[in-house]
Design a protein around this motif. Structure first.
Motif, mmCIF file in Angstrom:
data_model
loop_
_atom_site.group_PDB
_atom_site.id
_atom_site.type_symbol
_atom_site.label_atom_id
_atom_site.label_comp_id
_atom_site.label_asym_id
_atom_site.label_seq_id
_atom_site.Cartn_x
_atom_site.Cartn_y
_atom_site.Cartn_z
ATOM 1 N N THR A 84 0.907 -0.988 0.158
ATOM 2 C CA THR A 84 -0.041 0.062 -0.047
ATOM 3 C C THR A 84 0.838 1.129 -0.073
ATOM 4 N N VAL A 85 0.690 2.228 -1.078
ATOM 5 C CA VAL A 85 1.350 3.549 -1.105
ATOM 6 C C VAL A 85 0.611 4.677 -0.504
ATOM 7 N N MET A 86 0.847 5.443 0.464
ATOM 8 C CA MET A 86 0.054 6.398 1.075
ATOM 9 C C MET A 86 0.697 7.592 0.540
ATOM 10 N N GLU A 88 0.282 11.580 0.892
ATOM 11 C CA GLU A 88 -0.058 12.670 1.754
ATOM 12 C C GLU A 88 0.666 13.811 1.216
ATOM 13 N N THR A 156 -4.434 13.661 -0.656
ATOM 14 C CA THR A 156 -4.511 12.648 0.460
ATOM 15 C C THR A 156 -5.094 11.286 -0.442
ATOM 16 N N LEU A 157 -4.153 10.145 -0.695
ATOM 17 C CA LEU A 157 -4.565 9.329 -1.465
ATOM 18 C C LEU A 157 -4.136 8.072 -0.597
ATOM 19 N N ARG A 158 -4.668 6.884 -0.868
ATOM 20 C CA ARG A 158 -4.124 5.479 -0.568
ATOM 21 C C ARG A 158 -4.267 4.365 -1.927
ATOM 22 N N ILE A 159 -3.370 3.811 -2.122
ATOM 23 C CA ILE A 159 -3.408 2.906 -3.332
ATOM 24 C C ILE A 159 -2.546 1.802 -3.275
ATOM 25 N N ALA A 160 -3.092 0.561 -3.584
ATOM 26 C CA ALA A 160 -2.343 -0.580 -3.863
ATOM 27 C C ALA A 160 -1.409 -0.788 -5.012
ATOM 28 N N GLU A 205 3.383 -1.217 4.269
ATOM 29 C CA GLU A 205 2.818 0.281 3.598
ATOM 30 C C GLU A 205 3.921 1.016 3.627
ATOM 31 N N THR A 207 5.429 5.447 2.593
ATOM 32 C CA THR A 207 4.654 6.761 2.107
ATOM 33 C C THR A 207 5.412 7.176 0.817
ATOM 34 N N TYR A 208 4.962 8.203 0.131
ATOM 35 C CA TYR A 208 5.383 8.605 -0.975
ATOM 36 C C TYR A 208 6.782 9.290 -1.202
#
Length: 243
Positions: A84-86, A88, A156-160, A205, A207-208
């Protein structure tokens, strides 16, 4: 040459219009999952670098260290794994510059005594003219500039994402896509980059800001996006017209 340019422009406009013909009178089509890079990475994860022990006692052990064990590491580490990529992003920037400059100068050159030459020439000159001050120069210049930049971005996004490749140094190349269709508008999200396995958390997870060469795209296509974009002819004229 002019005809070739017109033909090339027409062909480019036709190719760009083909994408818009997909959602005339209907919702835009979703991209097929069978042609995605993520699915290819899941189907063919590459040749294993070592032979795994698949014995029954090892698979049933709680201390084997495999992903299925009690203390196994469930983080993504090979091609085809998912994490999972967060995203923000909350950036603010404000820059203000002021420049002011002024200059004035005055030059006077007089030859009141040059072997009596000015006095003799003054008699031949019209009334009020004199060579006592032969050359006089005045100049002045002034410039002033102001500039400011203000930017405020929040996302703000969350993507697999899927691990699509493992580099020789162990760095993972990930890529993830997501499409959400609401009525006649399709929102597209794309994330790709390079990550270290050590930066992936225990919750699988990342983070970007820990992604190298990160590419994040959040856009869409559909009837609303088509109206917001200028026509192809207007874009061509904006590119070639010098005024």
């Amino acid at each position: 040459m002019m005809y070739r340019l017109l033909i090339a422009t027409a062909c480019g406009a036709l190719l760009q219009s083909c994408g818009k013909l997909d959602h005339i009178g209907q919702a835009p089509s979703l991209s097929p999952q069978t042609q995605s890079v993520e699915r290819q990475a899941m189907v063919f994860s590459g040749l294993p670098t070592r032979t795994l022990d698949t014995s029954d006692y090892r698979r049933a052990s709680l201390w084997s260290g495999d992903e299925t064990s009690l203390f196994g590491d469930r983080r993504a580490f090979t091609t085809g794994d998912i994490l999972t990529v967060m995203v923000e992003i909350d950036d603010k920037a404000e820059i203000s510059n002021t420049t002011s400059r002024s200059r004035s100068s005055q030059e006077n050159l007089g030859i009141p005594h040059l072997l009596g030459f000015p006095q003799r020439r003054n008699k031949a000159l019209p009334d009020g003219a004199s060579l006592d001050s032969a050359v006089e120069l005045d100049s002045s210049s002034a410039s002033q500039g102001n500039g400011s930049v203000r930017r405020n971005e929040k996302l703000t996004l969350r993507i697999a994402a899927t691990v699509v490749d493992v580099l020789p140094n162990g760095v993972l190349r990930i890529e993830g896509t997501q499409e959400v269709r609401v009525n006649f508008e399709l929102r597209e999200l794309f994330v790709s980059g390079f990550v270290r396995r050590a930066d992936i958390t225990r919750q699988n997870e990342i983070t970007y800001d820990k992604m190298a060469s990160a590419r994040i795209s959040y856009g869409g296509r559909g009837q609303i996006s088509d109206v917001q974009q200028p026509r192809v002819g207007q874009q061509v004229l904006d590119a070639i017209l010098p005024f």
